[in-house]
Motif scaffolding. Structure first.
Motif: not given
Length: 141
Positions: A38-39, A41-43, A94, A121-122, A126
């Motif tokens: 998920d990380v 993809i999100e990043a 990040w 962001a994380f 994560q």
């Protein structure tokens, strides 16, 4: 009753406990990999490292290095992702609190270097999950 017979009464319960613990560890590992994906993809990691972590250097390839052939350890990979790379590499940091609350590259926490893009962001968990995803999915032994 001898000790062997006494212990044998508890063996099924013990083995059931071990089996449940093993399944819980597998489930935790699976959850970690899923969070890492998920990380990823999100990043937007694939935009630089490619959908298969292949990276590249020719104009038609992603700009980031191959994750398949990385020589970084998991700890080093964590630091690169968390803190970014200085200079013109384009690898942002990040991690929330990188350089402020968390030491990067052995420096005392304080100020972000001018040549580092910090996205924050994380959290560390994560990023740990992302590292696990990268090493499970892309890194070749």
């Amino acid at each position: 009753m001898n000790n062997t017979r006494k212990l044998s009464r508890f063996a099924p319960a013990f083995m059931a406990g071990v089996t449940m613990l093993s399944w819980a560890m597998v489930a935790d590992a699976d959850d970690t990999i899923e969070i890492g994906q998920d990380v990823w993809i999100e990043a937007g990691c694939a935009s630089c490292h490619g959908s298969r972590g292949q990276g590249g250097t020719d104009p038609d390839s992603p700009a980031g290095p191959s994750l398949r052939t990385t020589q970084l350890s998991e700890d080093e990979m964590f630091e690169v992702i968390a803190c970014g790379r200085r200079g013109v590499s384009g690898m942002p940091g990040w991690a929330r609190g990188a350089y402020f609350e968390m030491a990067c590259y052995g420096e005392t926490p304080g100020q972000v270097p001018e040549d580092v893009l910090l996205i924050e962001a994380f959290d560390a968990d994560q990023i740990d999950a992302l590292v696990a995803y990268i090493f499970t999915t892309f890194v070749q032994d």
